[in-house]
Write a protein that holds these residues in place. Structure first.
Motif, PDB file in Angstrom:
ATOM      1  N   LEU A 105       0.870  -1.564  -0.184  1.00 53.04           N
ATOM      2  CA  LEU A 105      -0.071  -0.223   0.245  1.00 53.04           C
ATOM      3  C   LEU A 105       0.749   1.260  -0.117  1.00 53.04           C
ATOM      4  O   LEU A 105       1.371   1.532   0.532  1.00 53.04           O
ATOM      5  CB  LEU A 105      -0.891   0.093   1.303  1.00 53.04           C
ATOM      6  CG  LEU A 105      -1.843  -0.820   1.611  1.00 53.04           C
ATOM      7  CD1 LEU A 105      -2.191  -0.826   2.917  1.00 53.04           C
ATOM      8  CD2 LEU A 105      -2.483  -1.489  -0.113  1.00 53.04           C
ATOM      9  N   SER A 106       0.495   2.672  -1.048  1.00 48.68           N
ATOM     10  CA  SER A 106       1.157   3.540  -0.774  1.00 48.68           C
ATOM     11  C   SER A 106       0.830   4.367   0.075  1.00 48.68           C
ATOM     12  O   SER A 106      -0.674   4.392   0.441  1.00 48.68           O
ATOM     13  CB  SER A 106       1.420   4.227  -2.077  1.00 48.68           C
ATOM     14  OG  SER A 106      -0.549   4.406  -2.484  1.00 48.68           O
ATOM     15  N   GLY A 107       1.623   5.629   0.673  1.00 42.37           N
ATOM     16  CA  GLY A 107       0.904   6.159   1.413  1.00 42.37           C
ATOM     17  C   GLY A 107       1.597   7.530   2.232  1.00 42.37           C
ATOM     18  O   GLY A 107       2.889   7.836   1.928  1.00 42.37           O
ATOM     19  N   GLN A 108       1.194   8.091   3.186  1.00 43.16           N
ATOM     20  CA  GLN A 108       2.514   9.197   3.569  1.00 43.16           C
ATOM     21  C   GLN A 108       2.158   9.092   4.960  1.00 43.16           C
ATOM     22  O   GLN A 108       0.990   8.863   5.773  1.00 43.16           O
ATOM     23  CB  GLN A 108       1.390  10.321   3.100  1.00 43.16           C
ATOM     24  CG  GLN A 108       2.439  11.494   3.327  1.00 43.16           C
ATOM     25  CD  GLN A 108       2.930  12.155   1.815  1.00 43.16           C
ATOM     26  OE1 GLN A 108       2.973  11.697   1.717  1.00 43.16           O
ATOM     27  NE2 GLN A 108       3.778  12.926   2.181  1.00 43.16           N
ATOM     28  N   TRP A 109       3.319   9.518   5.531  1.00 41.01           N
ATOM     29  CA  TRP A 109       3.625   8.934   7.083  1.00 41.01           C
ATOM     30  C   TRP A 109       3.953  10.836   6.839  1.00 41.01           C
ATOM     31  O   TRP A 109       5.262  10.964   6.864  1.00 41.01           O
ATOM     32  CB  TRP A 109       3.819   7.893   7.145  1.00 41.01           C
ATOM     33  CG  TRP A 109       4.673   7.956   8.783  1.00 41.01           C
ATOM     34  CD1 TRP A 109       4.359   8.709  10.028  1.00 41.01           C
ATOM     35  CD2 TRP A 109       5.004   6.824   9.585  1.00 41.01           C
ATOM     36  NE1 TRP A 109       3.675   8.375  10.922  1.00 41.01           N
ATOM     37  CE2 TRP A 109       5.011   7.166  11.092  1.00 41.01           C
ATOM     38  CE3 TRP A 109       5.666   6.172   8.539  1.00 41.01           C
ATOM     39  CZ2 TRP A 109       4.913   6.657  12.463  1.00 41.01           C
ATOM     40  CZ3 TRP A 109       5.939   5.100  10.014  1.00 41.01           C
ATOM     41  CH2 TRP A 109       5.789   5.748  11.221  1.00 41.01           C
ATOM     42  N   GLY A 110       3.434  12.195   7.857  1.00 43.55           N
ATOM     43  CA  GLY A 110       3.913  12.566   8.022  1.00 43.55           C
ATOM     44  C   GLY A 110       4.223  13.670   6.400  1.00 43.55           C
ATOM     45  O   GLY A 110       3.883  13.809   5.719  1.00 43.55           O
ATOM     46  N   ALA A 111       5.570  13.824   6.464  1.00 42.10           N
ATOM     47  CA  ALA A 111       6.368  14.420   5.138  1.00 42.10           C
ATOM     48  C   ALA A 111       6.821  13.491   4.312  1.00 42.10           C
ATOM     49  O   ALA A 111       7.442  14.017   3.104  1.00 42.10           O
ATOM     50  CB  ALA A 111       7.522  15.431   5.880  1.00 42.10           C
ATOM     51  N   ASN A 112       6.784  12.410   4.831  1.00 42.92           N
ATOM     52  CA  ASN A 112       7.064  11.815   4.455  1.00 42.92           C
ATOM     53  C   ASN A 112       6.642  10.135   3.510  1.00 42.92           C
ATOM     54  O   ASN A 112       5.246   9.700   3.659  1.00 42.92           O
ATOM     55  CB  ASN A 112       8.216  10.137   4.907  1.00 42.92           C
ATOM     56  CG  ASN A 112       9.577  11.376   5.669  1.00 42.92           C
ATOM     57  OD1 ASN A 112      10.413  11.684   5.172  1.00 42.92           O
ATOM     58  ND2 ASN A 112       9.354  10.831   7.679  1.00 42.92           N
ATOM     59  N   ARG A 113       6.182  10.119   2.097  1.00 47.52           N
ATOM     60  CA  ARG A 113       6.173   9.316   1.949  1.00 47.52           C
ATOM     61  C   ARG A 113       6.555   7.575   1.819  1.00 47.52           C
ATOM     62  O   ARG A 113       7.720   7.859   1.634  1.00 47.52           O
ATOM     63  CB  ARG A 113       5.980   9.186   0.166  1.00 47.52           C
ATOM     64  CG  ARG A 113       4.662   8.744  -1.294  1.00 47.52           C
ATOM     65  CD  ARG A 113       5.424   8.935  -2.269  1.00 47.52           C
ATOM     66  NE  ARG A 113       3.982   8.113  -2.961  1.00 47.52           N
ATOM     67  CZ  ARG A 113       3.738   8.548  -4.628  1.00 47.52           C
ATOM     68  NH1 ARG A 113       4.896   9.433  -4.970  1.00 47.52           N
ATOM     69  NH2 ARG A 113       2.956   8.084  -5.136  1.00 47.52           N
ATOM     70  N   ILE A 114       5.301   6.736   1.452  1.00 47.35           N
ATOM     71  CA  ILE A 114       5.358   5.543   2.086  1.00 47.35           C
ATOM     72  C   ILE A 114       5.130   4.321   1.197  1.00 47.35           C
ATOM     73  O   ILE A 114       4.119   5.006   1.042  1.00 47.35           O
ATOM     74  CB  ILE A 114       5.316   5.488   3.791  1.00 47.35           C
ATOM     75  CG1 ILE A 114       3.584   5.792   4.201  1.00 47.35           C
ATOM     76  CG2 ILE A 114       5.947   6.047   4.927  1.00 47.35           C
ATOM     77  CD1 ILE A 114       3.480   4.909   5.501  1.00 47.35           C
ATOM     78  N   VAL A 115       5.107   3.061   1.631  1.00 48.13           N
ATOM     79  CA  VAL A 115       5.019   2.122   1.091  1.00 48.13           C
ATOM     80  C   VAL A 115       4.614   0.920   2.483  1.00 48.13           C
ATOM     81  O   VAL A 115       5.576   0.929   2.909  1.00 48.13           O
ATOM     82  CB  VAL A 115       5.647   1.151  -0.149  1.00 48.13           C
ATOM     83  CG1 VAL A 115       4.555   0.368  -0.502  1.00 48.13           C
ATOM     84  CG2 VAL A 115       5.997   2.904  -0.907  1.00 48.13           C
ATOM     85  N   LEU A 116       3.883   0.491   2.290  1.00 46.57           N
ATOM     86  CA  LEU A 116       2.896  -0.535   3.774  1.00 46.57           C
ATOM     87  C   LEU A 116       3.879  -2.042   2.813  1.00 46.57           C
ATOM     88  O   LEU A 116       2.730  -2.260   1.594  1.00 46.57           O
ATOM     89  CB  LEU A 116       2.383  -0.336   4.387  1.00 46.57           C
ATOM     90  CG  LEU A 116       1.983   0.808   4.981  1.00 46.57           C
ATOM     91  CD1 LEU A 116       0.377   0.860   5.818  1.00 46.57           C
ATOM     92  CD2 LEU A 116       2.775   1.240   5.922  1.00 46.57           C
TER      93      LEU A 116
END
Length: 368
Positions: A105-116
């Protein structure tokens, strides 16, 4: 005359029966073909919906399941609160084309773009650390034994010795997990979650070799699901059907140089050869600084593990250039093809490999 009439009737009857038989066979064949095509169609739809089609609903369902585990105190980790309580992590759609993982899953954690990521969505699909007695009672090892089991499992999985670098078991767990294990309030959940995570090859490599810069950085975990920094997959500059195929060699050469440097880094970052057994251009990506990293390491195996389990895969990291670079400018095409053929030859030694890489780098730089 009556006899002739009877004979004619019999012949007519036989012809009718033959025609009916042929019609019946054709119908049976048509029915078989129809149902075969229908079955194939539904199989294709199932594969598409299972592995390729992703939606916002699918993403929400995944997060709901992991958060339910968190609320029941079965999932722990530094990402759980941000994901389930505070809402600091915003999840987008799931990513398709990942046959080796249930969760991407793609997402956003604060200012960081992430992948779960997670190999399996359901924790019950992983090997369990507890065991059941004859009367179905659950038993867990003590924490000292658990640390020993973790060390043995990781050492066997990637064929390295951890005791020299991590003589203290808690230091090893701090390295492998994303949270502090010094103050345990839910030991069984911690054991379960760490045990699930270390069964995921990509997670182990990313955690143990996070300072190498070769893999996306692990930012946190919740239960058996972990988050890594987003690394943009390389665009497919190598499609021979592209209208810009001939005009994109400069960009392909730039990517080729980065792949060469990554190859050299792989040769020096580890004490033993790491074989990349699932080579796709989309498995490489650039981080925010433009540095190339390997995105998918489910099939990245150190040589002793590979020889023991597969004995089939060959390190083709350099050999892939022949297919990836495609037609080169006439000024370097002949020399480049020659060096690439030398590169994938079976009898090339280490000193020759270094010379070949240097020659390929010079040729690519001349085309940029």
């Amino acid at each position: 005359m009556a006899a002739d009439a009877i004979r004619q009737l019999r012949l007519l009857r036989e012809r009718v029966l033959v025609k009916l038989k042929k019609v019946r066979i054709r119908r049976i064949v048509l029915v078989i073909v129809f149902f075969s095509l229908a079955l194939l169609f539904f199989d294709c739809v199932w594969v598409y919906l299972t592995y390729f089609a992703c939606s916002e609903k699918r993403s929400k369902d995944v997060i709901e399941e992991i958060c339910q585990l968190y609320f029941r105190k079965e999932a722990v980790g530094r990402m759980c609160q941000a994901l389930c309580d505070e809402g600091d992590i915003k999840i987008g759609n799931c990513e398709g084309h990942h046959l080796g993982k249930d969760v991407v899953l793609s997402g956003q954690w604060g200012a960081n773009r992430i992948v779960l990521k997670a190999t399996f969505l359901n924790p019950e699909q992983y090997e369990q650390i507890y065991w059941l007695s004859a009367d179905k009672n659950v038993f867990y090892p003590d924490f000292k034994t658990f640390i020993e089991l973790v060390q043995e499992s990781v050492e066997k999985r990637i064929n390295i010795t951890l005791s020299e670098k991590y003589p203290n078991g808690f230091v090893l767990l701090d390295k492998l997990w994303t949270s502090d294990v010094s103050n345990l309030t839910n030991a069984t959940a911690v054991m379960n979650n760490i045990w699930y995570l270390i069964q995921q090859n990509e997670y182990i490599l990313s955690k143990l070799y996070e300072t190498s810069g070769l893999f996306p950085k692990v930012l946190g975990s919740c239960g058996h699901i972990y988050a890594v920094e987003y690394v943009k997959p390389l665009a497919n500059y190598f499609g021979v059907l592209s209208k810009n195929w001939k005009r994109t060699f400069q960009k392909r050469a730039e990517v080729g140089l980065k792949l060469l440097r990554l190859t050299s880094h792989f040769k020096t970052a580890f004490s033993r050869t790491l074989h990349i057994c699932d080579m796709k251009i989309g498995h490489f990506g650039e981080d925010e600084e433009g540095k190339l990293k390997l995105l998918d390491t489910d099939m990245a195996l150190f040589e002793p593990v590979l020889l023991e389990t597969m004995r089939l895969c060959k390190n083709v990291l350099m050999g892939q250039y022949f297919g990836l670079l495609g037609p080169a400018p006439p000024t370097i095409a002949q020399d480049l093809q020659k060096e690439l053929h030398r590169c994938i030859a079976k009898d090339v030694n280490d000193s020759e490999t270094g010379e070949i890489i240097n020659k390929i780098e010079r040729l690519l730089k001349s085309a940029i």
